[in-house]
Design an enzyme around this catalytic site. Sequence first.
Site, PDB file in Angstrom:
ATOM      1  N   HIS A 156      43.122  30.674  32.492  1.00 35.11           N
ATOM      2  CA  HIS A 156      43.919  29.402  33.077  1.00 35.11           C
ATOM      3  C   HIS A 156      43.232  28.832  34.272  1.00 35.11           C
ATOM      4  O   HIS A 156      43.801  28.344  35.160  1.00 35.11           O
ATOM      5  CB  HIS A 156      45.176  30.076  33.414  1.00 35.11           C
ATOM      6  CG  HIS A 156      45.875  30.783  32.402  1.00 35.11           C
ATOM      7  ND1 HIS A 156      46.604  30.459  31.610  1.00 35.11           N
ATOM      8  CD2 HIS A 156      45.658  32.134  31.981  1.00 35.11           C
ATOM      9  CE1 HIS A 156      47.028  31.212  30.674  1.00 35.11           C
ATOM     10  NE2 HIS A 156      46.572  32.571  31.138  1.00 35.11           N
ATOM     11  N   SER A 277      25.717   7.448  45.032  1.00 34.35           N
ATOM     12  CA  SER A 277      26.612   6.575  45.211  1.00 34.35           C
ATOM     13  C   SER A 277      26.334   5.420  45.845  1.00 34.35           C
ATOM     14  O   SER A 277      25.575   5.323  46.805  1.00 34.35           O
ATOM     15  CB  SER A 277      27.954   7.192  45.897  1.00 34.35           C
ATOM     16  OG  SER A 277      28.605   5.947  46.744  1.00 34.35           O
ATOM     17  N   LYS A 283      26.847  11.264  48.646  1.00 33.35           N
ATOM     18  CA  LYS A 283      26.963  11.818  47.483  1.00 33.35           C
ATOM     19  C   LYS A 283      25.907  12.024  46.641  1.00 33.35           C
ATOM     20  O   LYS A 283      24.884  11.307  46.529  1.00 33.35           O
ATOM     21  CB  LYS A 283      28.034  10.755  46.601  1.00 33.35           C
ATOM     22  CG  LYS A 283      29.471  10.668  47.382  1.00 33.35           C
ATOM     23  CD  LYS A 283      30.584  10.289  46.672  1.00 33.35           C
ATOM     24  CE  LYS A 283      30.752  11.460  45.574  1.00 33.35           C
ATOM     25  NZ  LYS A 283      31.790  10.872  44.563  1.00 33.35           N
ATOM     26  N   GLU A 290      28.564  14.413  33.366  1.00 34.52           N
ATOM     27  CA  GLU A 290      29.876  13.432  33.040  1.00 34.52           C
ATOM     28  C   GLU A 290      29.716  12.707  31.847  1.00 34.52           C
ATOM     29  O   GLU A 290      30.713  12.488  30.794  1.00 34.52           O
ATOM     30  CB  GLU A 290      30.317  12.729  34.340  1.00 34.52           C
ATOM     31  CG  GLU A 290      30.737  13.429  35.347  1.00 34.52           C
ATOM     32  CD  GLU A 290      30.752  12.550  36.754  1.00 34.52           C
ATOM     33  OE1 GLU A 290      31.628  11.826  36.902  1.00 34.52           O
ATOM     34  OE2 GLU A 290      29.661  12.402  37.307  1.00 34.52           O
TER      35      GLU A 290
END
Length: 470
Positions: A156, A277, A283, A290
């Site tokens: 979970h 970024s 970043k 992704e």
Amino acid sequence: MSKLWGGRFTKNTDQLVEEYTASILFDKELYEEDIAGSIAHVTMLGKCGILPQEDVDRIVDGLHSVLGRMRRGEVEFSIADEDIHMNVEKLLIEEIGPVAGKLHTGRSRNDQVATDMHLYLRKRTVEFVDLLLKLQEALIGQAKDNLDTIVPGYTHLQRAQPILFAHHLMAYVEMFQRDIERLQDSWKRINVLPLGAGALAGTTFPIDREFVAGQLGFDRIYENSMDAVSDRDFIVEFLACAAIIMMHLSRLCEELVLWSSTEFSFIELDDAFCTGSSIMPQKKNPDVAELIRGKTGRVYGHLVGILTVLKALPLAYNKDMQEDKEGMFDTVATLRGALRLMAPMIATMKVNRERMREAVSRDFSNATDIADYLVNKGVPFRQAHEIIGKLVLHCIRQGKYLPDLSIDEYKQFSKLFEADVYDVLRPERVVNARDVYGGTASRQVAGAIGRAEARLAETAEWIKTHGEKR
Ligand code: ARG
């Protein structure tokens, strides 16, 4: 009127129809397979005395020239010639003149295109087994480096029980093993020859299908000519295999994204596999992970697409089947792109062992083990569960973890607690207590790695015996 099938027609094809029905813009990808199939076919026509050997020799030479021109990128494909099969035939006419017209004797584009697709996917299946093997190697490499790295295991997405990081990685090795085995199994159904089925019913010429099968390395020949030209199950199977592989990759990618976040900080992906970024200078984004996760959707889409194209299609060939190609080519490119990146991304990731260690020392993932401790002293498990539940609640209220409690505090919950309870709580002890086949104890994980390495060798051997240079 210059269509290869123009005899029956009195008008030119409407320009829009030509554009709508042509497949050359995508099926040109099949030119290697198409020419290999034609060479085998015409060689057989010579051997069976259907064509004179000198014609066969000229056609084979011509096909080699066309192949060379295509490989060098010298050919302009034409929509007017519809597909790869007729483009090749047109180019062959350019090379050797009207004798080229004998190539299509005893053959149809229906058994031809099916043969091309079988040859194409056979090659890709071996390529993907190889890429999966490399990914398994990268995962096993990291597992071996992390045989004593303990990390919380989750259910979970809540901390559940500590595990070896190696054990977590080896779970993916198992998933990719099933993917390898699925591809290997589908290979058997890919490696069947359709050529010789003609348009749908066979051919009047005394051809030798065994000979063609031998030339092209097929183990078997389709039993039924109608099935041969209309079967696309092998493409469905390939897309299903690909969809499952992408599903596995996307699960792994999701973990990489989570683990590399500041909140987890379990791993750091190599700079070479991340991007920045345009606005936030600090970043470092896990874009590759992704994007693999994101591209899973299009592969699922292609699987549903082909299943839907085939649904309710009457026998035998129907033009609908031309829709089998773009999804398949896109799946090959998508899967190849993902698998090529995944292995080096895994191999180069840095594992933050201290951070993982910290995560297991400050949580309750050892709670099951002190329940088991009481069970070993005769307390029924359900009752032990209740006692430890209360103990955990006590800790939470006190802002403590289990190792922080005094033995007196323990004894308030059960008289059976002794000083040895502290040893039971150590993460190493918790991990190594799960010394069951398939469990996370070091001994078991080392055994699993050993067995996985033996399978790597078997897979490498399979690639050798099933590659194109068999
Ligand atoms: N381009 C066609 C395809 O991919 C080749 C087979 C065409 N056969 C036919 N009878 N029109 O399906």
